[in-house]
Design a protein around this motif. Structure first.
Motif, PDB file in Angstrom:
ATOM      1  N   ASN A 159       0.839  -1.187   0.000  1.00  0.00           N
ATOM      2  CA  ASN A 159       0.000   0.000   0.000  1.00  0.00           C
ATOM      3  C   ASN A 159       0.888   1.256   0.000  1.00  0.00           C
ATOM      4  OD1 ASN A 159      -2.403   1.621   0.400  1.00  0.00           O
ATOM      5  ND2 ASN A 159      -1.796   1.772   2.552  1.00  0.00           N
ATOM      6  N   PRO A 160       0.676   2.193  -0.940  1.00  0.00           N
ATOM      7  CA  PRO A 160       1.555   3.369  -1.047  1.00  0.00           C
ATOM      8  C   PRO A 160       1.690   4.171   0.248  1.00  0.00           C
ATOM      9  CG  PRO A 160       0.155   3.208  -2.987  1.00  0.00           C
ATOM     10  CD  PRO A 160      -0.322   2.173  -2.023  1.00  0.00           C
ATOM     11  N   PHE A 161       0.615   4.326   1.001  1.00  0.00           N
ATOM     12  CA  PHE A 161       0.694   5.067   2.260  1.00  0.00           C
ATOM     13  C   PHE A 161       1.572   4.332   3.279  1.00  0.00           C
ATOM     14  CE2 PHE A 161      -3.266   6.727   0.437  1.00  0.00           C
ATOM     15  CZ  PHE A 161      -3.062   8.096   0.576  1.00  0.00           C
ATOM     16  N   ASP A 162       1.563   2.994   3.213  1.00  0.00           N
ATOM     17  CA  ASP A 162       2.412   2.207   4.117  1.00  0.00           C
ATOM     18  C   ASP A 162       3.882   2.291   3.710  1.00  0.00           C
ATOM     19  OD1 ASP A 162       0.128   1.479   5.458  1.00  0.00           O
ATOM     20  OD2 ASP A 162      -0.108  -0.417   4.404  1.00  0.00           O
ATOM     21  N   GLU A 163       4.141   2.413   2.397  1.00  0.00           N
ATOM     22  CA  GLU A 163       5.516   2.641   1.945  1.00  0.00           C
ATOM     23  C   GLU A 163       6.075   3.918   2.568  1.00  0.00           C
ATOM     24  OE1 GLU A 163       6.886   1.168  -2.317  1.00  0.00           O
ATOM     25  OE2 GLU A 163       5.079   2.387  -2.448  1.00  0.00           O
ATOM     26  N   ILE A 164       5.246   4.946   2.619  1.00  0.00           N
ATOM     27  CA  ILE A 164       5.650   6.215   3.221  1.00  0.00           C
ATOM     28  C   ILE A 164       5.935   6.021   4.705  1.00  0.00           C
ATOM     29  CG2 ILE A 164       4.827   8.544   3.804  1.00  0.00           C
ATOM     30  CD1 ILE A 164       3.232   8.433   1.130  1.00  0.00           C
TER      31      ILE A 164
ATOM     32  N   ARG B  76      13.971   6.745   8.186  1.00  0.00           N
ATOM     33  CA  ARG B  76      14.616   8.053   8.359  1.00  0.00           C
ATOM     34  C   ARG B  76      14.815   8.378   9.838  1.00  0.00           C
ATOM     35  NH1 ARG B  76      12.305  12.204   3.651  1.00  0.00           N
ATOM     36  NH2 ARG B  76      12.583  10.766   1.908  1.00  0.00           N
ATOM     37  N   LEU B  77      13.844   8.008  10.656  1.00  0.00           N
ATOM     38  CA  LEU B  77      13.987   8.242  12.093  1.00  0.00           C
ATOM     39  C   LEU B  77      15.130   7.399  12.664  1.00  0.00           C
ATOM     40  CD1 LEU B  77      10.244   8.406  13.220  1.00  0.00           C
ATOM     41  CD2 LEU B  77      11.876  10.296  13.127  1.00  0.00           C
ATOM     42  N   LYS B  78      15.282   6.184  12.139  1.00  0.00           N
ATOM     43  CA  LYS B  78      16.381   5.330  12.598  1.00  0.00           C
ATOM     44  C   LYS B  78      17.719   5.908  12.147  1.00  0.00           C
ATOM     45  CE  LYS B  78      18.128   0.595  12.669  1.00  0.00           C
ATOM     46  NZ  LYS B  78      18.001  -0.786  12.150  1.00  0.00           N
TER      47      LYS B  78
ATOM     48  N   GLY C 146      -1.614  11.031  16.012  1.00  0.00           N
ATOM     49  CA  GLY C 146      -1.447  12.139  15.073  1.00  0.00           C
ATOM     50  C   GLY C 146      -1.727  11.614  13.685  1.00  0.00           C
ATOM     51  N   THR C 147      -2.849  12.007  13.103  1.00  0.00           N
ATOM     52  CA  THR C 147      -3.272  11.456  11.813  1.00  0.00           C
ATOM     53  C   THR C 147      -2.921  12.401  10.666  1.00  0.00           C
ATOM     54  OG1 THR C 147      -5.477  12.409  12.154  1.00  0.00           O
ATOM     55  CG2 THR C 147      -5.149  10.131  12.835  1.00  0.00           C
ATOM     56  N   PHE C 148      -2.859  11.849   9.446  1.00  0.00           N
ATOM     57  CA  PHE C 148      -2.594  12.615   8.217  1.00  0.00           C
ATOM     58  C   PHE C 148      -1.289  13.408   8.333  1.00  0.00           C
ATOM     59  CE2 PHE C 148      -7.320  13.006   9.016  1.00  0.00           C
ATOM     60  CZ  PHE C 148      -7.636  11.809   8.413  1.00  0.00           C
ATOM     61  N   ALA C 149      -0.244  12.774   8.823  1.00  0.00           N
ATOM     62  CA  ALA C 149       1.016  13.465   9.093  1.00  0.00           C
ATOM     63  C   ALA C 149       1.732  13.861   7.809  1.00  0.00           C
ATOM     64  CB  ALA C 149       1.922  12.579   9.936  1.00  0.00           C
ATOM     65  N   SER C 150       2.143  15.126   7.730  1.00  0.00           N
ATOM     66  CA  SER C 150       2.983  15.603   6.632  1.00  0.00           C
ATOM     67  C   SER C 150       4.389  15.916   7.129  1.00  0.00           C
ATOM     68  CB  SER C 150       2.370  16.842   5.980  1.00  0.00           C
ATOM     69  OG  SER C 150       2.228  17.896   6.907  1.00  0.00           O
ATOM     70  N   LYS C 151       4.598  15.845   8.460  1.00  0.00           N
ATOM     71  CA  LYS C 151       5.921  16.029   9.043  1.00  0.00           C
ATOM     72  C   LYS C 151       5.933  15.396  10.423  1.00  0.00           C
ATOM     73  CE  LYS C 151       9.411  19.624   9.962  1.00  0.00           C
ATOM     74  NZ  LYS C 151       9.678  21.080   9.960  1.00  0.00           N
ATOM     75  N   VAL C 152       6.998  14.656  10.731  1.00  0.00           N
ATOM     76  CA  VAL C 152       7.132  13.984  12.028  1.00  0.00           C
ATOM     77  C   VAL C 152       8.499  14.321  12.614  1.00  0.00           C
ATOM     78  CG1 VAL C 152       7.193  11.770  13.232  1.00  0.00           C
ATOM     79  CG2 VAL C 152       5.612  12.088  11.328  1.00  0.00           C
TER      80      VAL C 152
ATOM     81  N   LEU D 297       0.401  11.631   2.035  1.00  0.00           N
ATOM     82  CA  LEU D 297       1.248  11.529   0.848  1.00  0.00           C
ATOM     83  C   LEU D 297       2.459  12.449   0.883  1.00  0.00           C
ATOM     84  CD1 LEU D 297      -1.381  11.240  -2.034  1.00  0.00           C
ATOM     85  CD2 LEU D 297       0.247   9.502  -1.317  1.00  0.00           C
ATOM     86  N   ARG D 298       2.322  13.641   1.456  1.00  0.00           N
ATOM     87  CA  ARG D 298       3.388  14.626   1.379  1.00  0.00           C
ATOM     88  C   ARG D 298       4.428  14.487   2.491  1.00  0.00           C
ATOM     89  NH1 ARG D 298      -0.685  16.176  -1.385  1.00  0.00           N
ATOM     90  NH2 ARG D 298      -2.062  16.108   0.419  1.00  0.00           N
ATOM     91  N   LEU D 299       4.391  13.411   3.245  1.00  0.00           N
ATOM     92  CA  LEU D 299       5.357  13.237   4.330  1.00  0.00           C
ATOM     93  C   LEU D 299       6.768  13.008   3.803  1.00  0.00           C
ATOM     94  CD1 LEU D 299       6.030  12.941   7.316  1.00  0.00           C
ATOM     95  CD2 LEU D 299       5.294  10.550   7.201  1.00  0.00           C
ATOM     96  N   ASN D 300       6.904  12.154   2.775  1.00  0.00           N
ATOM     97  CA  ASN D 300       8.227  11.867   2.213  1.00  0.00           C
ATOM     98  C   ASN D 300       8.092  11.178   0.868  1.00  0.00           C
ATOM     99  OD1 ASN D 300       8.030   8.943   2.573  1.00  0.00           O
ATOM    100  ND2 ASN D 300       8.269   9.330   4.748  1.00  0.00           N
ATOM    101  N   GLU D 301       9.234  10.887   0.261  1.00  0.00           N
ATOM    102  CA  GLU D 301       9.291  10.131  -0.989  1.00  0.00           C
ATOM    103  C   GLU D 301       9.990   8.805  -0.693  1.00  0.00           C
ATOM    104  OE1 GLU D 301       8.520   9.357  -4.940  1.00  0.00           O
ATOM    105  OE2 GLU D 301       8.003  11.213  -3.899  1.00  0.00           O
TER     106      GLU D 301
END
Length: 249
Positions: free
Chosen positions: A36-41, A48-50, A140-146, A178-182
């Motif tokens: 699922n694309p959202f799960d890839e994100i 990235r956090l790691k 925190g839902t619909f995250a665009s930055k964490v 979607l806009r959280l990362n690539e």
């Protein structure tokens, strides 16, 4: 901090779904499946956090058929450390998924659960919220930055009026937009390494969770075909046709 990332095997987003002839569901025979694309994100954000030193281990989890192992291997190739498959041939509804994840969270004790805000097959957008409710955790839902700051997580989320930033005390649930990362592509060496990473297989019964469906699908139909447009000669003709349609006053 350990991060748990649930991922789902769905029809690839480039494939146009086909409805079964009897209208009982979507035809999955010989159809390309992927994560699922959202799960890839979500997987990418955990990695990235790691890489920033905020996480020590990433555990990918999937609930579904045996072939969902392929989806988990993709997560492992991207950078997850190990995986858990809760294998079942039944279609598990969001509530059942949330209950299973709650049991896995109790065993794994992660500091953060990051998952896609929704799956592109059913578009339910429920699992993350249900999991937060079952665990009594902040969400925190619909995250665009964490951003992780010690024992708190700042989540910038997309709302109707723009952006909203919430501060969550860990452990917490974050659903990705979607806009959280690539998401990165898994390299061939990492794909080979993923084959040797641990992948545990369990069953819903191992967690004592009843995943029997609560809903019944009555019928699935194709969306209506778009009708062909027509050409008009001038603005007067356009206004006349709009009046016939009841659009123009």
């Amino acid at each position: 901090m350990k991060i748990l990332v649930p991922v789902k095997r769905v029809i690839d987003y480039n494939v146009k779904p086909r409805v079964k002839a009897d209208g009982t569901g979507v035809d999955l025979a010989n159809v390309k499946m992927s994560m699922n694309p959202f799960d890839e994100i979500a997987v990418e954000e955990a990695i990235r956090l790691k890489e920033k030193g905020e996480a020590t281990e990433i555990v990918a989890v999937s609930i579904g058929v045996a072939k969902a192992q392929e989806t988990l291997r993709t997560a492992l190739a991207m950078g997850a450390d190990r995986a858990i498959l809760v294998q079942t041939d039944d279609e598990v509804e969001p509530l059942g998924v949330a209950k299973l994840l709650a049991k896995i969270v109790a065993e794994e004790a992660p500091g953060l659960v990051i998952l896609g805000k929704q799956a592109i097959d059913d578009d339910s957008n429920q699992t993350g919220q249900m999991l937060a409710a079952l665990l009594g955790w902040a969400q925190g839902t619909f995250a665009s930055k964490v951003e992780v700051d010690g024992d708190t997580v700042n989540v910038t989320r997309e709302v109707d009026g723009g952006l909203e930033t919430v501060k969550l005390k860990t452990p917490a649930i974050v659903t990705t937009d979607l806009r959280l990362n690539e998401p990165r592509y898994a390299s061939l060496p990492n794909i080979m390494k993923a084959k040797s990473k641990p992948l545990a297989t369990k069953a819903p019964a191992d967690f004592g969770v009843d995943v029997a469906p609560r809903l019944t699908t009555l019928k699935v139909v194709e969306p209506p075909q778009r009708t062909a447009g027509i050409k008009i000669a001038d603005v007067d003709e356009l206004v006349a046709k709009l009046k016939v349609m009841g659009v123009a006053a």
